[in-house]
Every structure is written in structure tokens, then in C-alpha cells.
Motif scaffolding. Structure first.
Motif, PDB file in Angstrom:
ATOM      1  N   PHE A  19       0.851  -1.195   0.000  1.00  0.00           N
ATOM      2  CA  PHE A  19       0.000   0.000   0.000  1.00  0.00           C
ATOM      3  C   PHE A  19       0.884   1.242   0.000  1.00  0.00           C
ATOM      4  N   GLU A  20       0.266   2.394  -0.298  1.00  0.00           N
ATOM      5  CA  GLU A  20       0.944   3.689  -0.321  1.00  0.00           C
ATOM      6  C   GLU A  20       0.030   4.735   0.310  1.00  0.00           C
ATOM      7  N   VAL A  21       0.638   5.685   1.004  1.00  0.00           N
ATOM      8  CA  VAL A  21      -0.080   6.797   1.622  1.00  0.00           C
ATOM      9  C   VAL A  21       0.236   8.062   0.834  1.00  0.00           C
ATOM     10  N   SER A  22      -0.803   8.833   0.474  1.00  0.00           N
ATOM     11  CA  SER A  22      -0.588  10.055  -0.304  1.00  0.00           C
ATOM     12  C   SER A  22       0.157  11.094   0.522  1.00  0.00           C
ATOM     13  N   PHE A  54       2.316   7.766  -5.407  1.00  0.00           N
ATOM     14  CA  PHE A  54       1.624   9.026  -5.668  1.00  0.00           C
ATOM     15  C   PHE A  54       2.612  10.054  -6.205  1.00  0.00           C
ATOM     16  N   SER A  55       2.088  11.031  -6.921  1.00  0.00           N
ATOM     17  CA  SER A  55       2.899  12.189  -7.282  1.00  0.00           C
ATOM     18  C   SER A  55       3.070  13.082  -6.051  1.00  0.00           C
ATOM     19  N   SER A  56       3.962  14.041  -6.141  1.00  0.00           N
ATOM     20  CA  SER A  56       4.255  14.881  -4.979  1.00  0.00           C
ATOM     21  C   SER A  56       3.056  15.723  -4.553  1.00  0.00           C
ATOM     22  N   ASP A  57       2.147  16.043  -5.486  1.00  0.00           N
ATOM     23  CA  ASP A  57       0.964  16.840  -5.148  1.00  0.00           C
ATOM     24  C   ASP A  57      -0.260  15.983  -4.840  1.00  0.00           C
ATOM     25  N   SER A  58      -0.104  14.662  -4.823  1.00  0.00           N
ATOM     26  CA  SER A  58      -1.174  13.706  -4.499  1.00  0.00           C
ATOM     27  C   SER A  58      -2.320  13.719  -5.501  1.00  0.00           C
ATOM     28  N   LYS A  59      -2.119  14.289  -6.675  1.00  0.00           N
ATOM     29  CA  LYS A  59      -3.189  14.358  -7.673  1.00  0.00           C
ATOM     30  C   LYS A  59      -3.100  13.255  -8.722  1.00  0.00           C
ATOM     31  N   LYS A  60      -1.979  12.551  -8.768  1.00  0.00           N
ATOM     32  CA  LYS A  60      -1.785  11.497  -9.771  1.00  0.00           C
ATOM     33  C   LYS A  60      -1.211  10.258  -9.116  1.00  0.00           C
ATOM     34  N   VAL A  61      -1.439   9.119  -9.762  1.00  0.00           N
ATOM     35  CA  VAL A  61      -0.917   7.833  -9.315  1.00  0.00           C
ATOM     36  C   VAL A  61      -0.122   7.222 -10.460  1.00  0.00           C
ATOM     37  N   TYR A  62       1.097   6.795 -10.156  1.00  0.00           N
ATOM     38  CA  TYR A  62       1.949   6.093 -11.120  1.00  0.00           C
ATOM     39  C   TYR A  62       1.986   4.625 -10.729  1.00  0.00           C
ATOM     40  N   ALA A  63       1.693   3.748 -11.683  1.00  0.00           N
ATOM     41  CA  ALA A  63       1.665   2.307 -11.422  1.00  0.00           C
ATOM     42  C   ALA A  63       2.500   1.597 -12.468  1.00  0.00           C
ATOM     43  N   SER A  64       3.333   0.666 -12.011  1.00  0.00           N
ATOM     44  CA  SER A  64       4.187  -0.122 -12.895  1.00  0.00           C
ATOM     45  C   SER A  64       3.655  -1.552 -12.943  1.00  0.00           C
ATOM     46  N   SER A  65       3.528  -2.064 -14.145  1.00  0.00           N
ATOM     47  CA  SER A  65       2.999  -3.421 -14.321  1.00  0.00           C
ATOM     48  C   SER A  65       4.134  -4.439 -14.418  1.00  0.00           C
ATOM     49  N   GLY A  66       3.765  -5.708 -14.365  1.00  0.00           N
ATOM     50  CA  GLY A  66       4.771  -6.758 -14.432  1.00  0.00           C
ATOM     51  C   GLY A  66       5.466  -6.868 -15.766  1.00  0.00           C
ATOM     52  N   ASP A  67       4.891  -6.325 -16.824  1.00  0.00           N
ATOM     53  CA  ASP A  67       5.513  -6.425 -18.152  1.00  0.00           C
ATOM     54  C   ASP A  67       6.272  -5.161 -18.533  1.00  0.00           C
ATOM     55  N   GLY A  68       6.501  -4.245 -17.582  1.00  0.00           N
ATOM     56  CA  GLY A  68       7.327  -3.077 -17.848  1.00  0.00           C
ATOM     57  C   GLY A  68       6.571  -1.843 -18.288  1.00  0.00           C
ATOM     58  N   ARG A  98      10.137  14.607  -4.544  1.00  0.00           N
ATOM     59  CA  ARG A  98       9.229  15.491  -3.821  1.00  0.00           C
ATOM     60  C   ARG A  98       9.080  16.852  -4.488  1.00  0.00           C
ATOM     61  N   ASN A  99      10.021  17.220  -5.322  1.00  0.00           N
ATOM     62  CA  ASN A  99       9.881  18.506  -6.017  1.00  0.00           C
ATOM     63  C   ASN A  99       9.100  18.383  -7.312  1.00  0.00           C
ATOM     64  N   GLY A 100       8.572  17.184  -7.601  1.00  0.00           N
ATOM     65  CA  GLY A 100       7.748  16.993  -8.789  1.00  0.00           C
ATOM     66  C   GLY A 100       8.516  16.974 -10.090  1.00  0.00           C
ATOM     67  N   GLN A 101       9.805  16.664 -10.062  1.00  0.00           N
ATOM     68  CA  GLN A 101      10.621  16.728 -11.276  1.00  0.00           C
ATOM     69  C   GLN A 101      10.887  15.366 -11.897  1.00  0.00           C
ATOM     70  N   TYR A 102      11.139  14.345 -11.049  1.00  0.00           N
ATOM     71  CA  TYR A 102      11.594  13.060 -11.585  1.00  0.00           C
ATOM     72  C   TYR A 102      10.618  11.933 -11.267  1.00  0.00           C
ATOM     73  N   VAL A 103      10.650  10.915 -12.155  1.00  0.00           N
ATOM     74  CA  VAL A 103      10.024   9.616 -11.931  1.00  0.00           C
ATOM     75  C   VAL A 103      11.103   8.570 -12.171  1.00  0.00           C
TER      76      VAL A 103
END
Length: 541
Positions: free
Chosen positions: A338-341, A381-395, A426-431
Motif C-alpha cells: 500500500f501507499e499513503v498520499s 503518488f505524485s508529490s501533489d497527491s493528484k496522480k498515481v503512477y503504477a508499474s505493471s509486471g511487463d514493464g 518530492r519537487n515533482g521533477q523526476y520519476v
């Protein structure tokens, strides 16, 4: 002498005419001429003048006294007392007041050679009065017991220091703080700022008034190459364990670190870099902890197990453990990852069959679900809690909008065959995945190009995290010993002095975290040790 003659002489003396001095007569000399009437009047005036002046003075004093009494009738007692203290009791002697007022003028003339600062200090100086009453107990130096307190006992340098005075204890605490912080913090240095000369200050003021812009200076950026750091006592040294550490995290607001593992316990430790005393341990029966995490405000601890659907919530303020057995609408048999925003509003649970479940952090109720193709490997979550990034098993990487729960973008992580972890700065620049991307390109491009490919590990990256200042990216693999690297940003180069391969004390890393101001870096390995390092570049916790 016969009585007759004696009586006749007395009568002659009575009838004898004395000389008139006003007429100019002298004893035994010729008589003077009588003065004129004008001269007689002029000679009589000096005798009458002092009498008239004295009458006028008495009348003036009487009027002045009457006016003063009338004025003092309306004055409060405090004001009359204050005037008496300042001017003295001069009701009957005004000359005394004038003499007292002349004394400071004489002293100022004598001290005319003193500087203006000395004059001001003398003007502001008031004579100190003796205290009315003294307490003998205040003069006695109170001693503090060092033996019967486990925190103060660790600060003893030898056995003779079983008691210390309050001043000595304060100095010892200051030394402990400086030792834990790696030196005196920059904000505590009294002589850090030097006073410029008058000419330089005037030039700086002129330059300041002639231009506009941002005058807020930033801290010195972290240099690349060598990272100055020190190996500290293990965070969980006061509660050793041999079970694998699954979670290690610093409290967002307090100088506390949490350590949780497969030994069914969540422990809190005070971070001082020396002994790290234990604060509390929470034991969950038959509940090997898969992940434990603080809430965004630091008031709760959430924990999940490797084989249970129960979500435990520990209220730190109330000291109460609350089990959440079932979430309405959630049909997952096991709740693990799990993740907390960052804003503390949402809780994201990674389910099976590609489902992402969004819950309310306050009520722990289901808000909605999102689904991707394949299996979910990691999410954040993104740094502003407005988006969710999810990675799947196939890349593949999916970007979701939290409010609408719609997919905003989808792209393939270049060179990745199987996603294991994902993180955002946290500065919203990198993933960061296997590669490091710019967040804007992940939102706008269907095939974004990575800024840097991380090729420093030969096995898959199972955990990664950015430090709060986005100057360090920590990456680790649980599939190989000593497989942990610290990447400098934005140069994207690895610090060459970490880890020290010859010591081989890191082993397999499963979790990592930075303190809120990057002063400490902690790692949890499979041997049950929560390793901790002090990063000297950052002065605060």
C-alpha cells in the motif's frame, strides 16, 4: 556727693538736648545743616523697600503653595510617590531641587570626552537596589540524579558522575546534540555573520535598491563524487532481532525512526546517532509485517502482513491499536502492498489482477478502483497527491488521475522487462524506475525518453527512494549483497565512497528511507539490522 547736688545733676541730664544725627550734628562738634525734604524721602525709601519685597515674596510663596496643593489633590497616590522618588521631598526647599537638577549637567560636562555609546550606557544605567528578601535555597545548587534515569545514565562519562548540576547537565545535553548533528548547526553559530564596514554596507544598500529579483539565498547544493557520511549505531540496537527488516521509516515531524519486520513487532526509537533509545514496541500476534508506514501527519502507523487481509492502524496519540478486518467493497483476500498520499488524504492498496484500490485515509472506506493490464508490480503518488503512477509486471507504466480515476497516459519503460519498483521526487521533477524520467514527459509523451538509465546494479532494483531535497536517489536490490547505490542529482553519477565493499556489513537491503531534512539515511537488511548513517552535508535531522 551731697544728696542735693546729686539730684540736680540728674535733672540736668534729663533736660540736656542730644545732637540730631539726621541734621548733621556730631558729638563734640559743630552742628550740620539740616537735609532737604527730598533728601529725607530718598533716604527713607531704602528702609521701606526690603519690607515690601518680603511681603510680596511671602504672598507669592503662599499662592504657589496653594496652587500646588490644588494640583496634588487630583493626582493619584502612585504619581505623588513617583514624583517624590524622582525629585525628592522638596515641598519646603525648592533650592534643593535645583541643586539636584544641576548635578547631571555637571557630570555630562565632565564626561564630555566619553564616546556616545558610553554616554548612552551611563544614561540608561540605574542604580541597583538591594533585594528585600533572599532565599537561601536559591543559592544552593540543585543536583540532578543521573543513575535512576536511563536516558541520563547514557550520558555519564564515568562512575563518579552519579549526580550533576543543572548547568553541567545542560552542557552535557548540548554536547550530545552537537555530536548527534555532526557539529554545531549553522543557525546556532553566533559569529557566523561578520559585520561589514560602513562603506561596504552603503554600497550593498545602493545595489539592493537599484535592482529587483529574488533575494532569498538557497543552501549550498550537494557536491558530487564523495558523500561525507558517518556510520552510526544501528537504529534498533536496543531491540535486536534476527528476523528480516521489512520497513524502516523516519517520523515526518519528530526525531523518531520506526523499524518493523517479520518478527511481528513495530518498534519506535529516538534518533540521537549514539544509542538510539527505544521508545515503544507494538507486538502483533501471528502477524509477520510485510509493510509498516506512518501517516502523513505522523499520528498513525499502518501495518499489513504477508498473509492476512487485516490492516492494523495504531493511534499514537491515544495509544490504541485498531484492526480493520474488512473494507466495504474491497474483495481482496490478502492486503499487503500500500501507499499513503503525501497530503494524507488517500490510501492506495495494490490488489490482484491489476486492480488499484483508492481508500479514504480518514474513514478507511473505499472510494474507487482502477485497473491496469497484467499484474501490479509497484505504485506511488505524485508529490501533489493528484496522480498515481503504477508499474505493471511487463514493464508498462500507467498514469492515473486521482479525482476522476481516469488513465492520463501509458508508456513502456525503456529497457525494462519486469517492473519491481517506482518512485517520484518530492519537487515533482523526476520519476524513477529502471530509468529516470522527467515527470512532464511522462504526462505528455506516449514514448518518453529517459534522462538517465541506471546501470550500476546487475540485478533488478527492488526498492528506491529520493531524499527530501531531490539531490540523492537511493537504489537497492534484495537479490544481491551490498547491492545499494546512492545516485547524485542532477549529475546522475554514483557516490564512489558508498557502500564500502570491503566491510560487507550491508548485506541484502529490503527497505530504505531518508530523514525529513536528509540528515540521516537508514536501511533495513535480512539480518534484522536497521543500519543508519549520518549525512554531514545536511545540518538538520
Amino acid at each position: 556727693m551731697p544728696p542735693e547736688r546729686r539730684r540736680r545733676v540728674r535733672q540736668d541730664r534729663k533736660t540736656q538736648v542730644r545732637p540730631d544725627r539726621r541734621a548733621g550734628a556730631r558729638w563734640g562738634g559743630p552742628p550740620r545743616k539740616a537735609a532737604s525734604s527730598y533728601q529725607q524721602k530718598s533716604l527713607a525709601w531704602p528702609r521701606a523697600a526690603p519690607a515690601a519685597i518680603s511681603v510680596e515674596a511671602e504672598e507669592e510663596n503662599r499662592l504657589r503653595l496653594r496652587n500646588r496643593l490644588m494640583l496634588e489633590e487630583d493626582k493619584p497616590a502612585a504619581e505623588r510617590c513617583l514624583e517624590e522618588l524622582v525629585f525628592g521631598d522638596v515641598e519646603d526647599d525648592e533650592d534643593a531641587l535645583l541643586r539636584r537638577l544641576r548635578v547631571p549637567l555637571v557630570q555630562v560636562q565632565e564626561d564630555s570626552d566619553d564616546s556616545e555609546v558610553e554616554k548612552e550606557a551611563k544614561d540608561n544605567f540605574l542604580p541597583q537596589k538591594k533585594p528585600v528578601w533572599l532565599d537561601e535555597e536559591d543559592e544552593d545548587e540543585e543536583m540532578v540524579d543521573m543513575m535512576n534515569n536511563r536516558f541520563r545514565k547514557d550520558m555519564m562519562k564515568n562512575a563518579s558522575e552519579n549526580q550533576l548540576s543543572k548547568d553541567e547537565l545542560q552542557k552535557r545535553l548540548k554536547e550530545e546534540f552537537q555530536h548527534a548533528m555532526g557539529g554545531v548547526p549553522a543557525w546556532a553559530e553566533a559569529n557566523k555573520w561578520k559585520t561589514p564596514s560602513d562603506d561596504e554596507s552603503e554600497e550593498e544598500e545602493d545595489d539592493l535598491l537599484q535592482r529587483t529579483g529574488n533575494f532569498i539565498s538557497t543552501s549550498t547544493s550537494l557536491p558530487k563524487g564523495i558523500l561525507k557520511m558517518k556510520n552510526c549505531q544501528h537504529a534498533n540496537a536496543e531491540r535486536p532481532t534476527t528476523a528480516r527488516i521489512s520497513s524502516v521509516q523516519f517520523h515526518p515531524r519528530a526525531q523518531v525512526v520506526m523499524v518493523a519486520g517479520l518478527d511481528n513487532a513495530v518498534s519506535l526509537f529516538q534518533v540521537d546517532g549514539k544509542t538510539n533509545p527505544k521508545i515503544q514496541s507494538i507486538y502483533l500476534e501471528k502477524f509477520p509485517i510485510f509493510k509498516a508506514c506512518f501517516s502523513a501527519n505522523g499520528e498513525e502507523v499502518l501495518a499489513t502482513s504477508t498473509h492476512s487481509k487485516i490492516l492494523y492502524v495504531y493511534d499514537m496519540l491515544a495509544g490504541k491499536l485498531i484492526p480493520v478486518h474488512q473494507v466495504r467493497g474491497l474483495k481482496e483476500k490478502i492486503v499487503r502492498s500500500f501507499e499513503v498520499s503525501p497530503d494524507g488524504s488517500f490510501l492506495l492498496i495494490n490488489g490482484v489482477a491489476g486492480y488499484l484500490h483508492l481508500l479514504s485515509m480518514k474513514t478507511k472506506e473505499l472510494i474507487g478502483s482502477m485497473k491496469i493490464n497484467g499484474r501490479i508490480a509497484a505504485s506511488t503518488f505524485s508529490s501533489d497527491s493528484k496522480k498515481v503512477y503504477a508499474s505493471s509486471g511487463d514493464g508498462e507504466v500507467y498514469v492515473w488521475d486521482v479525482n476522476s480515476r481516469k488513465c492520463l497516459n501509458r508508456f513502456v519503460d525503456e529497457g525494462s522487462l519486469y517492473g519491481l519498483s517506482i518512485g517520484t521526487s518530492r519537487n515533482g521533477q523526476y520519476v524513477a524506475l529502471v530509468n529516470i524520467y522527467n515527470q512532464d514527459s511522462c504526462l505528455q509523451e506516449t514514448n518518453p525518453k529517459p534522462i538517465k538509465a541506471i546501470m550500476n546494479l546487475v540485478t533488478g532494483v527492488t526498492s528506491l527512494t529520493f531524499n527530501p531535497t531531490t539531490e540523492i536517489l537511493a537504489i537497492a536490490s534484495a537479490n544481491m549483497k551490498e547491492a545499494v547505490r546512492l545516485v547524485h542529482l542532477p549529475s546522475f553519477t554514483v557516490f564512489s565512497n558508498f557502500p564500502v565493499v570491503k566491510k560487507k556489513n550491508i548485506s541484502l537491503i529490503h527497505t530504505m528511507d531518508f530523514s525529513p531534512r536528509s540528515g540521516y539515511f537508514a536501511l533495513g537488511n535480512e539480518k534484522g539490522k536497521a543500519l543508519m548513517y549520518r549525512l554531514h552535508h545536511y545540518s538538520d535531522f
